[in-house]
Scaffold this motif. Structure first.
Motif, mmCIF file in Angstrom:
data_model
loop_
_atom_site.group_PDB
_atom_site.id
_atom_site.type_symbol
_atom_site.label_atom_id
_atom_site.label_comp_id
_atom_site.label_asym_id
_atom_site.label_seq_id
_atom_site.Cartn_x
_atom_site.Cartn_y
_atom_site.Cartn_z
ATOM 1 N N PRO A 148 39.947 58.988 60.000
ATOM 2 C CA PRO A 148 41.069 59.543 59.693
ATOM 3 C C PRO A 148 41.504 59.178 57.931
ATOM 4 C CG PRO A 148 41.319 57.280 60.589
ATOM 5 C CD PRO A 148 40.246 57.701 60.645
ATOM 6 N N PHE A 149 42.420 59.999 57.389
ATOM 7 C CA PHE A 149 42.593 59.578 55.933
ATOM 8 C C PHE A 149 41.363 59.414 55.250
ATOM 9 C CE2 PHE A 149 46.257 58.095 58.518
ATOM 10 C CZ PHE A 149 47.125 59.343 58.316
ATOM 11 N N VAL A 150 40.320 60.305 55.338
ATOM 12 C CA VAL A 150 39.192 60.313 54.470
ATOM 13 C C VAL A 150 39.097 59.627 53.298
ATOM 14 C CG1 VAL A 150 38.996 62.674 54.053
ATOM 15 C CG2 VAL A 150 36.847 61.253 54.629
ATOM 16 N N ARG A 151 40.147 60.214 52.491
ATOM 17 C CA ARG A 151 40.260 59.839 51.082
ATOM 18 C C ARG A 151 40.394 58.289 50.941
ATOM 19 N NH1 ARG A 151 45.284 62.371 49.636
ATOM 20 N NH2 ARG A 151 45.287 61.948 51.265
ATOM 21 N N LEU A 152 41.058 57.591 51.742
ATOM 22 C CA LEU A 152 40.942 56.348 51.669
ATOM 23 C C LEU A 152 39.857 55.483 51.846
ATOM 24 C CD1 LEU A 152 44.669 56.057 53.433
ATOM 25 C CD2 LEU A 152 44.139 56.190 50.939
ATOM 26 N N SER A 153 38.744 56.259 52.352
ATOM 27 C CA SER A 153 37.459 55.497 52.910
ATOM 28 C C SER A 153 36.517 55.540 51.478
ATOM 29 C CB SER A 153 36.826 56.037 54.004
ATOM 30 O OG SER A 153 37.809 55.855 55.256
ATOM 31 N N PHE A 154 36.912 56.128 50.687
ATOM 32 C CA PHE A 154 36.038 56.351 49.398
ATOM 33 C C PHE A 154 36.574 55.371 48.264
ATOM 34 C CE2 PHE A 154 34.987 59.803 51.921
ATOM 35 C CZ PHE A 154 33.454 60.159 51.543
ATOM 36 N N THR A 155 35.317 54.726 47.536
ATOM 37 C CA THR A 155 35.627 53.891 46.550
ATOM 38 C C THR A 155 35.873 54.766 45.334
ATOM 39 O OG1 THR A 155 33.463 53.834 45.886
ATOM 40 C CG2 THR A 155 34.114 52.135 47.572
ATOM 41 N N GLU A 156 36.117 54.190 44.217
ATOM 42 C CA GLU A 156 36.552 54.939 42.904
ATOM 43 C C GLU A 156 35.094 55.587 42.501
ATOM 44 O OE1 GLU A 156 38.611 53.190 39.724
ATOM 45 O OE2 GLU A 156 40.003 52.593 41.137
ATOM 46 N N ASP A 157 34.104 55.043 42.700
ATOM 47 C CA ASP A 157 32.589 55.704 42.313
ATOM 48 C C ASP A 157 32.247 56.773 43.300
ATOM 49 O OD1 ASP A 157 31.956 53.703 44.121
ATOM 50 O OD2 ASP A 157 30.260 52.858 42.920
ATOM 51 N N GLY A 158 32.974 57.245 44.350
ATOM 52 C CA GLY A 158 32.609 58.006 45.469
ATOM 53 C C GLY A 158 31.728 57.548 46.622
ATOM 54 N N ARG A 159 31.699 56.392 46.878
ATOM 55 C CA ARG A 159 30.869 55.665 47.780
ATOM 56 C C ARG A 159 31.717 55.501 48.957
ATOM 57 N NH1 ARG A 159 29.992 50.661 47.895
ATOM 58 N NH2 ARG A 159 31.146 50.235 45.830
ATOM 59 N N PHE A 160 31.359 55.997 50.395
ATOM 60 C CA PHE A 160 31.974 56.016 51.671
ATOM 61 C C PHE A 160 32.045 54.552 52.134
ATOM 62 C CE2 PHE A 160 31.819 56.306 56.278
ATOM 63 C CZ PHE A 160 33.190 56.802 56.455
ATOM 64 N N PRO A 162 32.968 52.483 55.323
ATOM 65 C CA PRO A 162 33.748 52.815 56.712
ATOM 66 C C PRO A 162 34.570 51.608 56.999
ATOM 67 C CG PRO A 162 31.259 52.052 56.919
ATOM 68 C CD PRO A 162 31.483 52.225 55.428
ATOM 69 N N ALA A 163 35.536 52.074 57.894
ATOM 70 C CA ALA A 163 36.652 51.176 58.284
ATOM 71 C C ALA A 163 35.832 50.291 59.325
ATOM 72 C CB ALA A 163 37.853 52.044 58.955
ATOM 73 N N PRO A 164 36.648 49.115 59.707
ATOM 74 C CA PRO A 164 36.030 48.347 60.521
ATOM 75 C C PRO A 164 35.940 48.877 61.948
ATOM 76 C CG PRO A 164 37.827 47.027 59.313
ATOM 77 C CD PRO A 164 37.913 48.565 58.873
ATOM 78 N N GLY A 165 34.962 48.681 62.543
ATOM 79 C CA GLY A 165 34.683 49.427 63.747
ATOM 80 C C GLY A 165 34.137 50.673 63.910
ATOM 81 N N LEU A 166 33.811 51.355 62.775
ATOM 82 C CA LEU A 166 33.251 52.468 62.521
ATOM 83 C C LEU A 166 31.776 52.523 62.887
ATOM 84 C CD1 LEU A 166 34.699 55.203 62.447
ATOM 85 C CD2 LEU A 166 34.187 55.271 59.772
ATOM 86 N N ASP A 167 31.158 51.659 62.261
ATOM 87 C CA ASP A 167 29.619 51.270 62.450
ATOM 88 C C ASP A 167 29.434 51.115 64.148
ATOM 89 O OD1 ASP A 167 29.303 51.500 59.774
ATOM 90 O OD2 ASP A 167 28.296 49.517 59.511
ATOM 91 N N ASP A 168 30.227 50.383 64.801
ATOM 92 C CA ASP A 168 30.041 50.353 66.306
ATOM 93 C C ASP A 168 30.198 51.650 66.921
ATOM 94 O OD1 ASP A 168 29.379 47.506 65.833
ATOM 95 O OD2 ASP A 168 31.601 46.976 66.241
ATOM 96 N N SER A 169 31.475 52.352 66.529
ATOM 97 C CA SER A 169 31.650 53.635 66.959
ATOM 98 C C SER A 169 30.416 54.504 67.014
ATOM 99 C CB SER A 169 33.075 54.276 66.613
ATOM 100 O OG SER A 169 33.163 55.672 67.069
ATOM 101 N N ALA A 170 29.890 54.685 65.750
ATOM 102 C CA ALA A 170 28.758 55.615 65.460
ATOM 103 C C ALA A 170 27.571 55.109 66.281
ATOM 104 C CB ALA A 170 28.550 55.552 63.895
ATOM 105 N N THR A 171 27.208 53.681 66.283
ATOM 106 C CA THR A 171 26.128 53.331 67.105
ATOM 107 C C THR A 171 26.139 53.428 68.502
ATOM 108 O OG1 THR A 171 25.877 51.528 65.457
ATOM 109 C CG2 THR A 171 24.836 51.394 67.815
ATOM 110 N N GLY A 172 27.565 53.453 69.190
ATOM 111 C CA GLY A 172 27.661 53.777 70.489
ATOM 112 C C GLY A 172 27.401 55.393 70.665
#
Length: 190
Positions: A148-160, A162-172
């Motif tokens: 959600p709110f993908v713009r908030l997941s990016f740093t000023e230099d353009g790196r993504f 992930p929010a807490p828990g997103l890595d676990d969701s992707a691994t599942g």
């Protein structure tokens, strides 16, 4: 036996897109995941024009070199993850075009999604994709990764980042995709 080949397909092709950074994050997780041979596929690099084949894709009679290359690419995979943006409550045209180019190449293969967008987190894009991939004979996973709110997941230099828990969701998601690619049932929905 060689591991199943997973293609992570970046759906967005427009300038300034967020898809490549999100796909790079997911790809890095997939490379660490045991069991897959992983490849990143960028539709912007594939460069398919709006569907221009004179014959229905079910026939597999491709007259254009770009269609034959796309067929070879997709045929090489055993499973797919589409990284898709949500545009106007649905998925983007480049993703639909890429799917429509082929038929038999997709059939019987599992597919999962990483959706991203605003408040809906790409859920409407994923929801709209399910009947399309089902019509192509693919096997969609019941779950997806939503950002959600993908713009908030990016740093000023353009790196993504992930929010807490997103890595676990992707691994599942990868775990379930591997089970299905290997012919085993996915984890039951709780």
């Amino acid at each position: 036996m060689s591991p199943p080949k997973l293609q992570i397909i970046i759906g967005s092709t427009r300038p300034g897109r967020r898809g490549p950074a999100i796909a790079a994050w997911f790809h890095a997780l997939a490379l660490k995941h045991p069991g897959f041979d992983t490849e990143l596929v960028d539709l912007a690099e594939v460069g398919l024009p709006l569907l221009d084949e004179p014959h229905p894709p079910q026939r597999g009679r491709y007259e254009h070199e770009h269609s034959r290359r796309w067929s070879e690419t997709v045929s090489a995979a055993d499973a797919y993850v589409f990284v898709v943006p949500e545009y106007n409550h649905s998925f983007n045209a480049a993703t639909k075009n890429a799917l429509d180019y082929l038929a038999r190449e997709w059939r019987g293969k599992p597919v999962a999604f990483v959706g991203y967008g605003g408040v809906a987190a790409g859920a409407r894009a994923v929801q709209a994709l399910v009947p399309v991939v089902t019509a192509l004979g693919m096997v969609p996973l019941s779950g997806a990764v939503h950002i959600p709110f993908v713009r908030l997941s990016f740093t000023e230099d353009g790196r993504f980042e992930p929010a807490p828990g997103l890595d676990d969701s992707a691994t599942g998601l990868l775990d379930d995709l591997l089970r299905i690619a290997m012919g085993r049932p996915a984890t039951p929905v709780r």
